[in-house]
Design a protein around this motif. Structure first.
Motif, PDB file in Angstrom:
ATOM      1  N   HIS A 181       0.853  -1.176   0.000  1.00 21.95           N
ATOM      2  CA  HIS A 181       0.000   0.000   0.000  1.00 21.95           C
ATOM      3  C   HIS A 181       0.896   1.236   0.000  1.00 21.95           C
ATOM      4  O   HIS A 181       1.508   1.590   1.011  1.00 21.95           O
ATOM      5  CB  HIS A 181      -0.915  -0.016   1.228  1.00 21.95           C
ATOM      6  N   LEU A 182       0.948   1.870  -1.143  1.00 20.20           N
ATOM      7  CA  LEU A 182       1.922   2.948  -1.332  1.00 20.20           C
ATOM      8  C   LEU A 182       1.581   4.192  -0.512  1.00 20.20           C
ATOM      9  O   LEU A 182       2.484   4.899  -0.045  1.00 20.20           O
ATOM     10  CB  LEU A 182       2.000   3.308  -2.816  1.00 20.20           C
ATOM     11  N   SER A 183       0.288   4.488  -0.347  1.00 22.81           N
ATOM     12  CA  SER A 183      -0.076   5.722   0.354  1.00 22.81           C
ATOM     13  C   SER A 183       0.427   5.723   1.797  1.00 22.81           C
ATOM     14  O   SER A 183       0.913   6.733   2.299  1.00 22.81           O
ATOM     15  CB  SER A 183      -1.595   5.909   0.326  1.00 22.81           C
ATOM     16  N   GLY A 203       8.508  -0.185   3.040  1.00 24.67           N
ATOM     17  CA  GLY A 203       9.180  -0.592   1.819  1.00 24.67           C
ATOM     18  C   GLY A 203      10.689  -0.653   1.961  1.00 24.67           C
ATOM     19  O   GLY A 203      11.347  -1.506   1.353  1.00 24.67           O
ATOM     20  N   GLU A 204      11.244   0.232   2.783  1.00 20.15           N
ATOM     21  CA  GLU A 204      12.689   0.226   2.936  1.00 20.15           C
ATOM     22  C   GLU A 204      13.167  -1.071   3.547  1.00 20.15           C
ATOM     23  O   GLU A 204      14.282  -1.539   3.271  1.00 20.15           O
ATOM     24  CB  GLU A 204      13.120   1.429   3.794  1.00 20.15           C
ATOM     25  N   GLY A 205      12.289  -1.681   4.372  1.00 17.48           N
ATOM     26  CA  GLY A 205      12.649  -2.972   4.940  1.00 17.48           C
ATOM     27  C   GLY A 205      12.756  -4.053   3.879  1.00 17.48           C
ATOM     28  O   GLY A 205      13.587  -4.963   3.974  1.00 17.48           O
ATOM     29  N   PHE A 206      11.921  -3.960   2.832  1.00 17.97           N
ATOM     30  CA  PHE A 206      12.027  -4.894   1.712  1.00 17.97           C
ATOM     31  C   PHE A 206      13.377  -4.751   1.018  1.00 17.97           C
ATOM     32  O   PHE A 206      14.047  -5.734   0.689  1.00 17.97           O
ATOM     33  CB  PHE A 206      10.881  -4.645   0.724  1.00 17.97           C
ATOM     34  N   PHE A 207      13.799  -3.503   0.783  1.00 16.37           N
ATOM     35  CA  PHE A 207      15.039  -3.291   0.045  1.00 16.37           C
ATOM     36  C   PHE A 207      16.267  -3.797   0.799  1.00 16.37           C
ATOM     37  O   PHE A 207      17.298  -4.071   0.180  1.00 16.37           O
ATOM     38  CB  PHE A 207      15.198  -1.802  -0.293  1.00 16.37           C
ATOM     39  N   THR A 208      16.174  -3.935   2.118  1.00 16.79           N
ATOM     40  CA  THR A 208      17.321  -4.479   2.853  1.00 16.79           C
ATOM     41  C   THR A 208      17.569  -5.930   2.492  1.00 16.79           C
ATOM     42  O   THR A 208      18.685  -6.428   2.663  1.00 16.79           O
ATOM     43  CB  THR A 208      17.094  -4.357   4.368  1.00 16.79           C
ATOM     44  N   ARG A 264      -4.751   1.717  -9.222  1.00 18.42           N
ATOM     45  CA  ARG A 264      -4.713   3.180  -9.266  1.00 18.42           C
ATOM     46  C   ARG A 264      -6.035   3.761  -8.776  1.00 18.42           C
ATOM     47  O   ARG A 264      -7.092   3.126  -8.867  1.00 18.42           O
ATOM     48  CB  ARG A 264      -4.417   3.662 -10.688  1.00 18.42           C
ATOM     49  N   ASP A 265      -5.978   4.990  -8.265  1.00 18.84           N
ATOM     50  CA  ASP A 265      -7.198   5.649  -7.813  1.00 18.84           C
ATOM     51  C   ASP A 265      -7.848   6.384  -8.976  1.00 18.84           C
ATOM     52  O   ASP A 265      -7.411   6.262 -10.129  1.00 18.84           O
ATOM     53  CB  ASP A 265      -6.900   6.603  -6.646  1.00 18.84           C
ATOM     54  N   ALA A 266      -8.899   7.125  -8.668  1.00 15.80           N
ATOM     55  CA  ALA A 266      -9.667   7.786  -9.724  1.00 15.80           C
ATOM     56  C   ALA A 266      -8.839   8.795 -10.502  1.00 15.80           C
ATOM     57  O   ALA A 266      -9.145   9.112 -11.660  1.00 15.80           O
ATOM     58  CB  ALA A 266     -10.887   8.478  -9.114  1.00 15.80           C
ATOM     59  N   THR A 267      -7.796   9.315  -9.903  1.00 14.70           N
ATOM     60  CA  THR A 267      -6.952  10.300 -10.594  1.00 14.70           C
ATOM     61  C   THR A 267      -5.856   9.650 -11.422  1.00 14.70           C
ATOM     62  O   THR A 267      -5.116  10.329 -12.131  1.00 14.70           O
ATOM     63  CB  THR A 267      -6.304  11.250  -9.573  1.00 14.70           C
ATOM     64  N   GLY A 268      -5.741   8.310 -11.315  1.00 10.08           N
ATOM     65  CA  GLY A 268      -4.694   7.605 -12.052  1.00 10.08           C
ATOM     66  C   GLY A 268      -3.425   7.404 -11.269  1.00 10.08           C
ATOM     67  O   GLY A 268      -2.455   6.827 -11.787  1.00 10.08           O
ATOM     68  N   ALA A 269      -3.395   7.855 -10.033  1.00 13.98           N
ATOM     69  CA  ALA A 269      -2.187   7.694  -9.221  1.00 13.98           C
ATOM     70  C   ALA A 269      -2.107   6.267  -8.679  1.00 13.98           C
ATOM     71  O   ALA A 269      -3.111   5.682  -8.281  1.00 13.98           O
ATOM     72  CB  ALA A 269      -2.200   8.691  -8.064  1.00 13.98           C
TER      73      ALA A 269
END
Length: 455
Positions: free
Chosen positions: A17-19, A42-47, A95-100
């Motif tokens: 969940h990016l938000s 997410g930073e924990g994934f990159f480790t 993506r949400d209604a704005t395309g983000a």
């Protein structure tokens, strides 16, 4: 938590969940990474990502979030115990209604046992940088062949679970590529004929290391659940470090070719059947003509063959399908075309058709009736008229044809029954399962036949 299969060895699912930068991992994915708890952010994934692959994956993910709907990453991870593993990551962008981009949903598979480590070179992962000299990279060529090949391609591990599948094979199956990963053919395609036998064949290839080519498999798939399809498949083992680590398949959909061949076989069978019938009819006509008309055998026999030939031409042009009755009648009056509409009246709906099986017999009957009309009846003088009428029964199941001659010489019933009478009587009645009537009134012959259109 996600609705996922957490019990597929070497495979796990996740949501990012990016938000809120929140990670949700399945138990299967924790096992792949050798972790007991998913990273919070997410930073924990990159480790866990190999240091030499991190920058590339960050860049690829940024590009995916910016403009993609689906993604595929290949990278290395380092487990807490120090073991290096190779991972295939596939998923979709929500993506949400704005395309983000607001969420990434994916499936990761440990493909260490089925890939050559050289496809993950240090610092490049699965997407090597372009060569400075302009030459193509081997990985780019392989990717192009895999994704754009005009055949389906699938790769399985030793547990017969999909590791990779190209878009065409996924389309054949009617399932998205990411749905295949970590699943077996039996789980995804239970309606394939003898799926247990197919599974045994794949296991045999893994055990023996011997390829199997030209294997025909059939069945239904989600792509066309109500239609049986046919595929020709070539299976071959994948070897890594001297052992069979998986297998691959090349798949061709041969359904249309199979149907075409079946149609050709049926047509050849039908042609053989019709040819035998035609030869038998010609022999019967020749014997009967020789017996009843020995003095003028050749012209009579030739005219009857010409009648059959005209009907045959019609049938061939219609591909041996039902033919229009009016076209058949006209084919038997080639020398009187100028009289049609004046002394020869055709009366009936022009769209009435008759079965191909009735065409030859009716053609011969019309030919005999025309010959007699020219010799003795309405077409033997300059005043007679001939009316040929036809009508379909009210329920559409039967057809009646009436041949009526008027204005010719006085008619007398035949003193004997020759082969012509047989063609317009007993033989036609037997062939059509119909009813024949002949009225030799002094004012002119009236002949009729009534028969079912679908006997």
């Amino acid at each position: 938590m996600l609705d996922i299969d957490e019990f597929t060895p070497g495979t796990g699912s996740y949501e990012w969940h990016l938000s809120g930068d929140r990670l949700l991992w399945s138990k299967g994915l924790l096992a792949v990474y050798g972790l007991t708890q998913a990273p919070d952010r997410g930073e924990g994934f990159f480790t866990s990502v190999h240091p030499e692959d991190r920058a590339r994956i960050r860049q690829e993910m940024a590009e995916v979030c910016a403009k993609a709907d689906r993604f595929e990453h290949r990278f290395r991870i380092v487990r807490p115990d120090g073991r290096l593993r190779f991972v295939l990551d596939r998923g979709v962008v929500v993506r949400d209604a704005t395309g983000a981009a607001v969420k990434l949903s994916g499936v990761e598979t440990d493909v260490t046992d089925v890939v050559d480590a050289s496809t993950f070179p240090a610092g490049q992962g699965a997407a090597p940088a372009a060569r400075g000299d302009g030459r193509m990279e081997e990985a780019d060529v392989i990717d192009a062949l895999f994704n754009d090949a005009p055949v389906g391609i699938g790769i399985w591990d030793r547990d017969l679970r999909f590791v990779k599948i190209n878009p065409l094979l996924a389309e054949m199956n009617g399932l998205a590529p990411e749905v295949h990963i970590g699943k077996t053919p039996k789980e995804l395609l239970p309606e394939v004929v003898d799926i247990d036998g197919v599974t045994s064949l794949l296991q045999e290839i893994l055990n023996s290391g011997v390829a199997k080519r030209d294997v025909e498999i059939s069945g239904c798939t989600p792509a066309r659940p109500s239609e049986r399809r046919f595929w020709k498949e070539h299976f071959f083992p994948i070897r890594s470090a001297g052992r069979v680590s998986g297998l691959a398949a090349i798949v061709e959909d041969v359904t249309e070719a199979r149907k075409a061949q079946e149609t050709i076989d049926a047509l050849l069978h039908e042609l053989n059947h019709r040819s035998k019938n035609l030869v038998s009819l010609i022999l019967a006509i020749s014997r009967q003509t020789a017996r009843s008309r020995p003095d003028d055998f050749l012209p009579v026999f030739q005219s009857r063959l010409e009648s059959m030939s005209a009907a045959q031409d019609l049938l061939v042009r219609r591909s041996w399908q039902d033919i229009e009755l009016e076209a058949l009648v006209r084919s038997q009056l080639p020398h009187f075309a100028e009289l049609i509409g004046a002394r020869i009246i055709l009366r009936g709906a022009p769209d009435v058709v008759i079965p191909a099986s009735a065409a030859q017999s009716l053609a011969l009957a019309f030919h005999e009736l025309t010959t007699n009309a020219v010799k003795y009846g309405a077409l033997s003088n300059e005043a007679g008229k001939l009316t040929i009428a036809w009508q379909v029964s009210a329920d559409g199941t039967g057809l009646q044809i009436v041949w009526r001659e008027r204005g010719g010489p006085a008619v007398l019933p035949p003193s004997r029954k020759g082969f012509g009478s047989t063609l317009t009587g007993a033989m036609l009645q037997s062939t059509l399962s119909g009813e024949i009537e002949a009225d030799y009134s002094s004012e002119g012959l009236t002949w009729s036949v009534k028969f079912p259109l679908n006997p």
